[in-house]
Design a protein around this motif. Structure first.
Motif, PDB file in Angstrom:
ATOM      1  N   ALA A 202       0.851  -1.189   0.000  1.00  0.00           N
ATOM      2  CA  ALA A 202       0.000   0.000   0.000  1.00  0.00           C
ATOM      3  C   ALA A 202       0.887   1.240   0.000  1.00  0.00           C
ATOM      4  N   MET A 203       0.447   2.261  -0.750  1.00  0.00           N
ATOM      5  CA  MET A 203       1.230   3.469  -0.858  1.00  0.00           C
ATOM      6  C   MET A 203       0.299   4.671  -0.827  1.00  0.00           C
ATOM      7  N   PRO A 204       0.586   5.665  -0.012  1.00  0.00           N
ATOM      8  CA  PRO A 204      -0.251   6.867  -0.015  1.00  0.00           C
ATOM      9  C   PRO A 204      -0.248   7.527  -1.388  1.00  0.00           C
ATOM     10  N   LYS A 205      -1.359   8.170  -1.748  1.00  0.00           N
ATOM     11  CA  LYS A 205      -1.499   8.772  -3.069  1.00  0.00           C
ATOM     12  C   LYS A 205      -0.408   9.798  -3.351  1.00  0.00           C
ATOM     13  N   GLY A 206       0.029  10.518  -2.359  1.00  0.00           N
ATOM     14  CA  GLY A 206       1.069  11.526  -2.545  1.00  0.00           C
ATOM     15  C   GLY A 206       2.409  10.941  -2.938  1.00  0.00           C
ATOM     16  N   LEU A 207       2.667   9.702  -2.562  1.00  0.00           N
ATOM     17  CA  LEU A 207       3.942   9.062  -2.886  1.00  0.00           C
ATOM     18  C   LEU A 207       3.903   8.264  -4.180  1.00  0.00           C
ATOM     19  N   GLN A 208       2.746   8.167  -4.833  1.00  0.00           N
ATOM     20  CA  GLN A 208       2.660   7.380  -6.059  1.00  0.00           C
ATOM     21  C   GLN A 208       3.473   7.986  -7.188  1.00  0.00           C
ATOM     22  N   VAL A 209       3.795   9.282  -7.096  1.00  0.00           N
ATOM     23  CA  VAL A 209       4.640   9.918  -8.105  1.00  0.00           C
ATOM     24  C   VAL A 209       6.026   9.298  -8.081  1.00  0.00           C
ATOM     25  N   PHE A 210       6.464   8.857  -6.904  1.00  0.00           N
ATOM     26  CA  PHE A 210       7.795   8.280  -6.758  1.00  0.00           C
ATOM     27  C   PHE A 210       7.795   6.775  -6.933  1.00  0.00           C
ATOM     28  N   ASN A 211       6.722   6.245  -7.486  1.00  0.00           N
ATOM     29  CA  ASN A 211       6.610   4.814  -7.708  1.00  0.00           C
ATOM     30  C   ASN A 211       7.676   4.368  -8.703  1.00  0.00           C
ATOM     31  N   THR A 212       8.208   3.166  -8.533  1.00  0.00           N
ATOM     32  CA  THR A 212       9.280   2.686  -9.399  1.00  0.00           C
ATOM     33  C   THR A 212       8.770   2.021 -10.673  1.00  0.00           C
ATOM     34  N   GLN A 213       7.452   1.929 -10.848  1.00  0.00           N
ATOM     35  CA  GLN A 213       6.921   1.320 -12.058  1.00  0.00           C
ATOM     36  C   GLN A 213       7.154   2.242 -13.253  1.00  0.00           C
ATOM     37  N   THR A 214       7.270   1.651 -14.436  1.00  0.00           N
ATOM     38  CA  THR A 214       7.513   2.399 -15.646  1.00  0.00           C
ATOM     39  C   THR A 214       6.276   3.199 -16.033  1.00  0.00           C
ATOM     40  N   VAL A 215       6.477   4.471 -16.356  1.00  0.00           N
ATOM     41  CA  VAL A 215       5.396   5.331 -16.818  1.00  0.00           C
ATOM     42  C   VAL A 215       5.678   5.657 -18.278  1.00  0.00           C
ATOM     43  N   ASN A 216       4.731   5.337 -19.161  1.00  0.00           N
ATOM     44  CA  ASN A 216       4.900   5.630 -20.579  1.00  0.00           C
ATOM     45  C   ASN A 216       4.434   7.045 -20.863  1.00  0.00           C
ATOM     46  N   CYS A 217       5.360   7.893 -21.284  1.00  0.00           N
ATOM     47  CA  CYS A 217       5.055   9.255 -21.690  1.00  0.00           C
ATOM     48  C   CYS A 217       5.499   9.435 -23.140  1.00  0.00           C
ATOM     49  N   CYS A 218       4.922  10.418 -23.793  1.00  0.00           N
ATOM     50  CA  CYS A 218       5.231  10.669 -25.200  1.00  0.00           C
ATOM     51  C   CYS A 218       6.023  11.958 -25.351  1.00  0.00           C
ATOM     52  N   SER A 219       7.085  11.889 -26.134  1.00  0.00           N
ATOM     53  CA  SER A 219       7.851  13.097 -26.428  1.00  0.00           C
ATOM     54  C   SER A 219       7.562  13.590 -27.845  1.00  0.00           C
ATOM     55  N   GLU A 220       7.229  12.671 -28.732  1.00  0.00           N
ATOM     56  CA  GLU A 220       6.906  13.040 -30.113  1.00  0.00           C
ATOM     57  C   GLU A 220       5.538  12.481 -30.468  1.00  0.00           C
ATOM     58  N   MET A 221       4.759  13.285 -31.199  1.00  0.00           N
ATOM     59  CA  MET A 221       3.422  12.870 -31.608  1.00  0.00           C
ATOM     60  C   MET A 221       3.413  12.575 -33.102  1.00  0.00           C
ATOM     61  N   SER A 222       2.670  11.543 -33.469  1.00  0.00           N
ATOM     62  CA  SER A 222       2.517  11.183 -34.873  1.00  0.00           C
ATOM     63  C   SER A 222       1.261  11.854 -35.419  1.00  0.00           C
ATOM     64  N   SER A 223       1.222  12.035 -36.721  1.00  0.00           N
ATOM     65  CA  SER A 223       0.038  12.647 -37.338  1.00  0.00           C
ATOM     66  C   SER A 223      -0.641  11.712 -38.334  1.00  0.00           C
ATOM     67  N   GLY A 224       0.032  10.622 -38.723  1.00  0.00           N
ATOM     68  CA  GLY A 224      -0.546   9.688 -39.685  1.00  0.00           C
ATOM     69  C   GLY A 224      -1.594   8.793 -39.058  1.00  0.00           C
ATOM     70  N   ARG A 225      -2.622   8.495 -39.808  1.00  0.00           N
ATOM     71  CA  ARG A 225      -3.697   7.630 -39.304  1.00  0.00           C
ATOM     72  C   ARG A 225      -3.353   6.159 -39.503  1.00  0.00           C
ATOM     73  N   ILE A 226      -3.910   5.341 -38.620  1.00  0.00           N
ATOM     74  CA  ILE A 226      -3.742   3.889 -38.696  1.00  0.00           C
ATOM     75  C   ILE A 226      -5.128   3.277 -38.853  1.00  0.00           C
ATOM     76  N   PRO A 227      -5.297   2.348 -39.783  1.00  0.00           N
ATOM     77  CA  PRO A 227      -6.603   1.685 -39.914  1.00  0.00           C
ATOM     78  C   PRO A 227      -6.963   0.925 -38.638  1.00  0.00           C
ATOM     79  N   LEU A 228      -8.236   0.914 -38.319  1.00  0.00           N
ATOM     80  CA  LEU A 228      -8.732   0.273 -37.101  1.00  0.00           C
ATOM     81  C   LEU A 228      -8.346  -1.198 -37.021  1.00  0.00           C
ATOM     82  N   LYS A 229      -8.262  -1.883 -38.153  1.00  0.00           N
ATOM     83  CA  LYS A 229      -7.948  -3.315 -38.140  1.00  0.00           C
ATOM     84  C   LYS A 229      -6.517  -3.605 -37.669  1.00  0.00           C
TER      85      LYS A 229
END
Length: 91
Positions: A20-47
């Motif tokens: 258990a971890m207090p909500k305030g300390l979840q920022v310091f969690n050691t789990q990997t957080v996926n963040c984006c530095s570059e955004m794509s503009s091309g579309r991908i088909p739903l399939k």
């Protein structure tokens, strides 16, 4: 003295095993957080899309991460209407 050591030892063991971890300390969690530095503009088909997730609130830029059949993760801005439509469809 033995009951005090036993009690402190059990308390320490319980503290180490508790995830258990207090909500305030979840920022310091050691789990990997996926963040984006570059955004794509091309579309991908739903399939070709297997899943769409939102980035964590800890990320600087809010984005969608599109997971493809080829196991690629592509970032798109959350204001992209077609990604938002697909996200709502898959949810």
């Amino acid at each position: 003295m033995k009951p005090v050591c036993l009690t402190l030892g059990l308390l320490l063991l319980a503290a180490c095993c508790c995830d258990a971890m207090p909500k305030g300390l979840q920022v310091f969690n050691t789990q990997t957080v996926n963040c984006c530095s570059e955004m794509s503009s091309g579309r991908i088909p739903l399939k070709f899309i297997t899943n769409i997730t939102k980035t964590s609130s800890a990320c600087a830029q809010p984005a969608f991460i599109v997971h493809t059949l080829k196991r690629k993760m592509i970032c798109y801005n959350q204001t992209s209407q077609w990604v938002l439509d697909i996200y709502n469809t898959l949810q």
